[in-house]
Enzyme design. Structure first.
Site, PDB file in Angstrom:
ATOM      1  N   ASN A  10       0.812  -1.248   0.000  1.00 16.13           N
ATOM      2  CA  ASN A  10       0.132  -0.130   0.132  1.00 16.13           C
ATOM      3  C   ASN A  10       0.724   1.216  -0.187  1.00 16.13           C
ATOM      4  O   ASN A  10       1.322   1.506   0.970  1.00 16.13           O
ATOM      5  CB  ASN A  10      -0.966  -0.150   1.211  1.00 16.13           C
ATOM      6  CG  ASN A  10      -2.121   1.218   1.247  1.00 16.13           C
ATOM      7  OD1 ASN A  10      -1.650   2.118   0.750  1.00 16.13           O
ATOM      8  ND2 ASN A  10      -3.019   0.826   1.914  1.00 16.13           N
ATOM      9  N   HIS A  12       0.034   4.379  -0.244  1.00 11.04           N
ATOM     10  CA  HIS A  12      -0.521   5.380   0.514  1.00 11.04           C
ATOM     11  C   HIS A  12       0.055   5.378   1.813  1.00 11.04           C
ATOM     12  O   HIS A  12       0.456   6.328   2.628  1.00 11.04           O
ATOM     13  CB  HIS A  12      -1.965   5.307   0.400  1.00 11.04           C
ATOM     14  CG  HIS A  12      -2.645   6.540   0.961  1.00 11.04           C
ATOM     15  ND1 HIS A  12      -2.786   7.697   0.887  1.00 11.04           N
ATOM     16  CD2 HIS A  12      -3.489   6.181   2.337  1.00 11.04           C
ATOM     17  CE1 HIS A  12      -3.503   8.393   1.673  1.00 11.04           C
ATOM     18  NE2 HIS A  12      -3.601   7.478   2.268  1.00 11.04           N
ATOM     19  N   LYS A  13      -0.111   4.046   2.404  1.00 14.67           N
ATOM     20  CA  LYS A  13       0.437   4.071   3.774  1.00 14.67           C
ATOM     21  C   LYS A  13       1.827   4.399   3.898  1.00 14.67           C
ATOM     22  O   LYS A  13       2.317   4.865   5.029  1.00 14.67           O
ATOM     23  CB  LYS A  13       0.302   2.241   4.245  1.00 14.67           C
ATOM     24  CG  LYS A  13      -0.970   2.045   4.774  1.00 14.67           C
ATOM     25  CD  LYS A  13      -0.755   0.382   5.301  1.00 14.67           C
ATOM     26  CE  LYS A  13      -1.821  -0.169   6.092  1.00 14.67           C
ATOM     27  NZ  LYS A  13      -1.620  -1.564   6.692  1.00 14.67           N
ATOM     28  N   ASP A  69       0.107  -5.149  12.087  1.00 15.65           N
ATOM     29  CA  ASP A  69      -1.053  -5.967  12.034  1.00 15.65           C
ATOM     30  C   ASP A  69      -2.112  -5.290  12.756  1.00 15.65           C
ATOM     31  O   ASP A  69      -1.881  -4.788  14.020  1.00 15.65           O
ATOM     32  CB  ASP A  69      -0.677  -7.441  12.340  1.00 15.65           C
ATOM     33  CG  ASP A  69      -1.747  -8.434  12.020  1.00 15.65           C
ATOM     34  OD1 ASP A  69      -2.314  -8.093  10.602  1.00 15.65           O
ATOM     35  OD2 ASP A  69      -2.523  -9.164  12.801  1.00 15.65           O
ATOM     36  N   ARG A 177      -3.688   2.969  14.805  1.00 10.11           N
ATOM     37  CA  ARG A 177      -2.572   2.751  13.930  1.00 10.11           C
ATOM     38  C   ARG A 177      -1.538   3.968  14.158  1.00 10.11           C
ATOM     39  O   ARG A 177      -0.505   4.157  13.950  1.00 10.11           O
ATOM     40  CB  ARG A 177      -2.976   2.767  12.389  1.00 10.11           C
ATOM     41  CG  ARG A 177      -1.999   2.303  11.360  1.00 10.11           C
ATOM     42  CD  ARG A 177      -2.584   1.964   9.943  1.00 10.11           C
ATOM     43  NE  ARG A 177      -3.376   0.750  10.065  1.00 10.11           N
ATOM     44  CZ  ARG A 177      -4.849   1.037  10.100  1.00 10.11           C
ATOM     45  NH1 ARG A 177      -5.499   2.256  10.311  1.00 10.11           N
ATOM     46  NH2 ARG A 177      -5.547   0.031  10.279  1.00 10.11           N
TER      47      ARG A 177
HETATM   48  P1  IMP Z   1      -4.575  -4.931   8.304  1.00 12.00           P
HETATM   49  O1  IMP Z   1      -3.757  -4.842   9.497  1.00 12.00           O
HETATM   50  O2  IMP Z   1      -4.195  -3.756   7.470  1.00 12.00           O
HETATM   51  O3  IMP Z   1      -4.232  -6.224   7.523  1.00 12.00           O
HETATM   52  O4  IMP Z   1      -6.006  -4.877   8.806  1.00 12.00           O
HETATM   53  C1  IMP Z   1      -6.786  -6.064   9.184  1.00 12.00           C
HETATM   54  C2  IMP Z   1      -8.347  -5.560   9.217  1.00 12.00           C
HETATM   55  O5  IMP Z   1      -8.664  -5.005  10.358  1.00 12.00           O
HETATM   56  C3  IMP Z   1      -8.692  -4.674   8.007  1.00 12.00           C
HETATM   57  O6  IMP Z   1      -9.142  -5.541   6.648  1.00 12.00           O
HETATM   58  C4  IMP Z   1      -9.968  -4.105   8.758  1.00 12.00           C
HETATM   59  O7  IMP Z   1     -11.134  -5.188   8.582  1.00 12.00           O
HETATM   60  C5  IMP Z   1      -9.617  -4.088  10.193  1.00 12.00           C
HETATM   61  N1  IMP Z   1      -9.170  -2.991  10.598  1.00 12.00           N
HETATM   62  C6  IMP Z   1      -7.864  -2.412  10.953  1.00 12.00           C
HETATM   63  N2  IMP Z   1      -7.826  -1.171  11.152  1.00 12.00           N
HETATM   64  C7  IMP Z   1      -8.829  -0.721  10.988  1.00 12.00           C
HETATM   65  C8  IMP Z   1      -9.685   0.801  11.084  1.00 12.00           C
HETATM   66  O8  IMP Z   1      -8.886   1.499  11.221  1.00 12.00           O
HETATM   67  N3  IMP Z   1     -10.736   0.832  10.778  1.00 12.00           N
HETATM   68  C9  IMP Z   1     -11.444  -0.264  10.335  1.00 12.00           C
HETATM   69  N4  IMP Z   1     -11.163  -1.312  10.435  1.00 12.00           N
HETATM   70  C10 IMP Z   1      -9.807  -1.933  10.524  1.00 12.00           C
END
Ligand code: IMP
Length: 191
Positions: A10, A12-13, A69, A177
């Site tokens: 990503n 953007h991240k 994660d 985050r």
């Molecule tokens: P990842 O860490 O980017 O893989 O996020 C895992 C999953 O957690 C995402 O697909 C979302 O379903 C949920 N998630 C993580 N952070 C957020 C947030 O800030 N808002 C809403 N859902 C989140």
């Protein structure tokens, strides 16, 4: 400038974090280091998954790297969706996943929940972890259309609106985050 892999595709991240850490480290995506693998995430905790991803890069590419994660933990669902947040309903569709949480929460009094984010960084072979948590509750129904994932059904403590009703700036001031990234940035700035 030292190269530092952010185990994400990503852009953007990555740009968001790059802007915060200045020019001491140059962040690289997985694609930029030629890693096209689907990195396994088989842990039972956010910490295990973040660590698994960082070790995957360190072991194979011998490069400094960090991974994150994150997910939603709902007390009345024994911590679910947890590490299964991205595909809780069996699909990666955000609508289906949040609807499943709402369905399971029908009639539940205890609606407390939290978003968590864990970052693992391996720098010169040493691993460090940074964590961010935002406490809140699962709403009775969805509201708002900003953000992603479970944002429309999560109301952070002390607020009357869901994450999906906040601007990106507002969410970024308090999000799990943002907290974890800010600890990572503080650490990197001291290196
Ligand atoms: P990842 O860490 O980017 O893989 O996020 C895992 C999953 O957690 C995402 O697909 C979302 O379903 C949920 N998630 C993580 N952070 C957020 C947030 O800030 N808002 C809403 N859902 C989140």
């Amino acid at each position: 400038m030292r190269a530092l892999v952010f185990a994400t595709n990503n852009k953007h991240k990555l740009e968001e974090v790059q802007a915060l850490i200045g020019d001491k480290f140059q962040l690289k995506t997985l694609g930029e280091i030629g890693c096209l693998d689907e990195i396994p995430e088989t842990g039972t905790t956010f910490r295990e998954n973040a660590s698994q991803k960082s070790h995957y890069i360190w072991d194979r590419f011998n490069m400094n790297c960090f991974s994150d994660d994150s997910g939603l933990e709902v007390d009345a669902l024994n911590g679910e969706p947890g590490v299964y947040s991205a595909h809780y309903s069996g699909s990666r569709d955000w609508e289906e996943n949040l609807q499943l949480v709402l369905d399971k929460m029908t009639g539940m009094k205890d609606r407390s929940a939290r978003f968590k984010c864990i970052i693992s960084i391996i720098l010169d072979g040493n691993e460090h972890f940074f964590e961010g948590t935002v406490e809140g509750e699962i709403t009775e129904s969805r509201s708002g259309s900003a953000g992603f994932g479970y944002d429309p059904i999560f109301k952070p403590q002390g607020y009357e609106v869901s994450f999906a009703e906040m601007s990106a700036e507002e969410k970024n001031r308090i999000s799990h985050r943002a907290q974890a990234v800010s600890k990572l940035v503080e650490f990197l700035n001291k290196q």
